[in-house]
Design a protein around this motif. Structure first.
Motif, short mmCIF file in Angstrom:
data_model
loop_
_atom_site.label_atom_id
_atom_site.label_comp_id
_atom_site.label_asym_id
_atom_site.label_seq_id
_atom_site.Cartn_x
_atom_site.Cartn_y
_atom_site.Cartn_z
N SER A 8 4.76 7.40 4.76
CA SER A 8 4.33 7.12 6.00
C SER A 8 3.99 8.25 7.15
O SER A 8 2.90 8.26 7.55
CB SER A 8 5.17 6.00 6.77
N ILE A 15 0.78 10.10 5.59
CA ILE A 15 -0.53 9.30 5.93
C ILE A 15 -0.91 9.50 7.19
O ILE A 15 -2.14 9.80 7.65
CB ILE A 15 -0.33 8.04 5.36
N LEU A 42 -7.78 4.73 2.44
CA LEU A 42 -6.43 5.63 1.93
C LEU A 42 -6.86 6.45 0.64
O LEU A 42 -6.17 7.49 0.12
CB LEU A 42 -5.35 4.53 1.44
N LYS A 43 -7.96 5.97 -0.23
CA LYS A 43 -8.34 6.66 -1.40
C LYS A 43 -8.89 7.86 -0.99
O LYS A 43 -9.30 8.90 -1.85
CB LYS A 43 -9.53 5.84 -2.15
N LEU A 97 -6.26 1.01 5.87
CA LEU A 97 -5.58 1.77 4.70
C LEU A 97 -6.27 0.98 3.32
O LEU A 97 -6.46 1.96 2.43
CB LEU A 97 -4.29 1.45 4.69
N LEU A 143 -4.79 11.19 7.78
CA LEU A 143 -5.50 10.20 7.90
C LEU A 143 -5.59 9.82 9.33
O LEU A 143 -5.03 9.15 9.97
CB LEU A 143 -5.28 9.02 6.89
N PHE A 172 1.16 4.06 -2.99
CA PHE A 172 0.94 5.53 -2.86
C PHE A 172 2.17 6.54 -2.99
O PHE A 172 2.15 7.41 -3.63
CB PHE A 172 0.46 5.70 -1.20
N ALA A 179 -5.24 5.99 10.58
CA ALA A 179 -4.03 5.46 10.55
C ALA A 179 -3.19 5.69 12.23
O ALA A 179 -2.32 4.54 12.43
CB ALA A 179 -2.89 6.19 9.66
N ILE A 218 0.65 -1.20 -0.03
CA ILE A 218 0.01 0.01 0.08
C ILE A 218 1.07 1.27 -0.08
O ILE A 218 0.61 2.08 -0.70
CB ILE A 218 -0.84 -0.07 1.14
N SER A 244 1.30 3.94 10.74
CA SER A 244 1.59 3.50 9.63
C SER A 244 2.94 3.18 9.38
O SER A 244 3.46 2.32 8.57
CB SER A 244 1.16 4.58 8.63
#
Length: 737
Positions: free
Chosen positions: A71, A74, A114-115, A110, A78, A12, A81, A8, A85
């Motif tokens: 990482s 994210i 994650l999108k 994720l 997010l 990304f 997470a 993942i 992450s």
């Protein structure tokens, strides 16, 4: 399907790098588009693209994002997470049980959420910059700002104001009107896409077909204003407190202004020049192509070349005119085609590089055909565009067998029919069959080979008819078919007997001996033309007969191997047969005696006698008249000499003479205005003025005399003695006179 956490992050990271590279290329493409519209050269545009890519790569750094940065990004954007992450970057062997559970949880989150976040980039800004550069380049190309800036701005150049002089100073009672404003508006033709501009300079240099508008304004009222050009007078219209006249610039010439005030006093200005330049024809340059190109039948028959075309005000159309010639002699045929370039022509572009690849197979050309082509270009000039064409280029496909020319007086006409060329078609079909052999099944291959053998047989029979042989399966042969079949039953079966051409047999020498004996028995045999003998009933002479017999023998062997399904062995015999046929065809020529001068025979009884009584003299008198150059200027010079010496006044008849002399002088002044413009202006002044100024008359006389061509010196005998001192004195007097 749940993807592992490490994959993942890698996905990304790649997405992040891709967006950064797209942003870099957007900036570079925008600059490249603008550069192309400015310079109209792909090379400069590509160089600009590479430079911008290199510079923006240094600043944006699309290769810099790492998994650790991914990482951290994210974790900051997010919430799901949970700042964990980073566990995805560690292997399970290095984690505790609690960390493994957290890693599994973060991987699941994720995959689902994650999108909702995107990597940081400025794609919108890159798209805006790309669009702005593209629009700016289009505007620059459409309105031609570069050439407009490079063109000298005539409106900003310092100019002299129009100065009017009175034609008769005795009539002036009040202060004459003064000129407040002078201006010329120049509008180039629409096809040039050049904006109109204004200037106060009266000496004008414009493109042919431009529209000129003069505006002059006085500080007080005047009665009338006219413009004079080449002996014609044109009144100017009073519009918006000024006088205006509009004209089309079609030819080079001179003009001046003249006005009359309210007191009926007239004033005239000096002369000004209008220089008209013509729209130049487009320029063509073809690169990477020879004047003449030849191909063999098996070559890759492609013609690739590049064409560079330029024009001063834009190109309207460009294409290739190609002509294919087929056949020879009176049977030649021509086909003309109009081909477009592989690169599209940009209408209005001033410099373009076009490319073209011509495939001769697509032109439906065969061996022996020729191609002639040239490039034709039209610019945007209206109403009739300028046309340019390149030199003609040639391409030819070599014939299967080269022709050998020979001059023989053996045949008065060419008896070769067109179907003799089918031997070449048999060669082409045989080569194609050999090439397609791996793709065909055995039955199809044998069938086609046998069909070619039948065609070879049919061609051989046609040649036999011209040799005087009887056709196969004629009535006489059909009547004896059963007899031949019965005789063949008693012979051994030979599968090649019907296809071979036997030269050596046991009884052949006996047959030759019997024929010789018969010929010896008949004393008139050598002088008779026996039509019953196939060797004597042919349409050809003995020199061609042997070659045709040899060609038919080669056809026998070619047919044999085609019937045996061995076309590769049949091909050499076909080539030999075709070569012999071409030699026969090219040897049938007529010799024409050269026609020349045949002098009459000399009479020996009168030769070298010296008698000339019957010879009369001939005399022709002819007066050759040479046209006199510039007759009016010569009369004007003589009249000015009389006015100056006798101190006479200028009469109306003299003014008419001066006006005609001005028309003759204007022709010379158009070619060289710097040398004759002052003389023309002074001549115009004495024509308009009623007062006599001796200094001005003398100036005009000297100027007109200098325009006359120097007389040619004739060789004559002189009795006067001249020394070097006298010659120097005369030169000084001539200079200082």
């Amino acid at each position: 399907m749940i993807i592992s956490g490490n994959k993942i992050l890698i996905r990304f990271k790649r997405h992040w790098q891709l967006r950064l590279w797209v942003e870099v290329f957007m900036y570079a493409i925008g600059v490249a588009i603008l550069t192309y519209f400015l310079f109209h050269t792909f090379l400069i545009s590509i160089v600009a693209f590479i430079i911008v890519v290199a510079v923006m790569t240094i600043f944006i750094k699309p290769h810099k994002p790492t998994l650790q940065k991914v990482s951290n990004y994210i974790d900051q954007h997010l919430a799901a997470a949970e700042y964990s992450s980073g566990l995805l970057l560690i292997t399970e062997e290095q984690l505790s049980d609690v960390a493994k559970l957290q890693q599994h949880k973060i991987t699941k989150e994720l995959n689902e959420k994650l999108k909702t976040i995107r990597p940081p980039s400025h794609l919108i800004r890159g798209a805006i910059v790309l669009g702005l550069f593209a629009i700016l380049g289009f505007l620059v190309n459409h309105f031609d700002f570069i050439n407009y800036l490079q063109r000298p701005q005539q409106s900003e150049a310092p100019s002299e104001q129009i100065v009017f002089k009175a034609t008769d100073s005795t009539q002036i009672q009040n202060q004459p009107p003064k000129l407040e404003n002078q201006q010329v508006t120049i509008r180039y033709p629409k096809y040039t896409n050049t904006p109109s501009f204004q200037t106060s300079e009266m000496n004008i240099k414009v493109l042919e077909g431009s529209r000129l508008s003069w505006q002059i304004k006085f500080d007080s009222d005047v009665d009338s204003v006219t413009m004079e050009s080449l002996g014609n007078s044109y009144p100017m219209k009073f519009i918006d407190s000024g006088y205006t006249r509009t004209s089309m610039a079609n030819s080079t010439g001179f003009y001046n202004f003249k006005f009359t005030d309210t007191q009926k006093a007239s004033y005239v200005s000096q002369l000004y020049a209008i220089e008209v330049i013509k729209d130049q024809n487009p320029v063509i340059e073809i690169k990477g192509l020879k004047q003449f190109t030849s191909f063999s039948f098996k070559d890759n028959k492609n013609l690739s070349f590049k064409t560079s075309i330029t024009d001063d005000y834009g190109i309207a159309n460009a294409y290739i005119i190609a002509t294919v010639s087929k056949g020879s002699g009176e049977a030649v045929k021509f086909r003309e085609e109009k081909l477009n370039f592989d690169t599209s022509v940009v209408i209005g572009g001033k410099k373009q590089n076009l490319s073209k690849n011509i495939n001769l197979n697509h032109m439906k050309m065969e061996p022996g055909d020729e191609l002639y082509f040239y490039v034709e270009i039209f610019d945007q000039k209206q109403p009739k565009p300028n046309r340019s064409r390149s030199e003609t280029f040639f391409a030819v496909i070599k014939d299967t067998v080269s022709d050998q020319f020979a001059v023989e007086g053996t045949m008065g006409v060419d008896l070769m029919p067109d179907y003799f060329r089918s031997q070449r078609q048999l060669i082409i079909d045989t080569e194609k069959l050999i090439k397609d052999k791996p793709k065909l099944i055995s039955q199809q291959f044998k069938f086609k080979s046998n069909e070619l053998g039948f065609d070879q047989k049919a061609l051989r029979i046609k040649y036999g008819e011209f040799m005087g042989d009887e056709a196969e399966f004629d009535p006489a042969t059909q009547e004896n078919t059963e007899t031949h079949l019965q005789e063949e039953d008693h012979q051994e079966e030979d599968p090649l007997a019907s296809y071979t051409h036997k030269h050596d047999t046991e009884n052949e020498h006996n047959l030759v001996a019997e024929e010789d004996n018969e010929a010896k028995e008949d004393p008139l045999h050598e002088y008779l033309h026996n039509h019953e003998d196939p060797e004597e009933s042919t349409l050809f002479t003995q020199s061609l007969k042997s070659k045709l017999r040899q060609a038919m023998s080669e056809m026998w062997d070619a047919e044999l191997y085609l019937r045996l399904y061995q076309p590769e062995k049949s091909l050499p015999y076909q080539y030999k047969a075709l070569k012999l046929i071409q030699e026969i065809k090219n040897s049938a020529r007529i010799y024409v005696h050269r026609i020349g001068f045949d002098p009459p025979p000399i009479k020996e009884d009168k030769r070298l006698t010296g008698k000339i009584d019957e010879i009369s003299n001939y005399r022709k008198n002819e007066e050759l008249s040479k046209e006199e150059l510039y007759p009016t200027i010569r009369k004007t010079v003589a009249r000015l000499e009389q006015i100056i010496s006798d101190k006479e006044l200028v009469k109306d008849s003299d003014r008419l003479l001066f006006e005609e002399a001005g028309n003759e002088l204007s022709i010379r002044a158009i070619e060289n205005p710097g040398q004759y413009l002052k003389t023309l202006q002074a001549l115009k002044e004495i024509t308009e003025s009623k007062a006599t100024v001796p200094a001005l008359l003398l100036k005009v006389q000297r100027g007109l005399f200098s325009t006359l061509p120097k007389p040619e010196s004739n060789p004559v005998k002189t009795n006067t003695f001249t020394s070097e001192i006298n010659e120097l004195l005369l030169k000084e007097l001539d200079v200082n006179d």
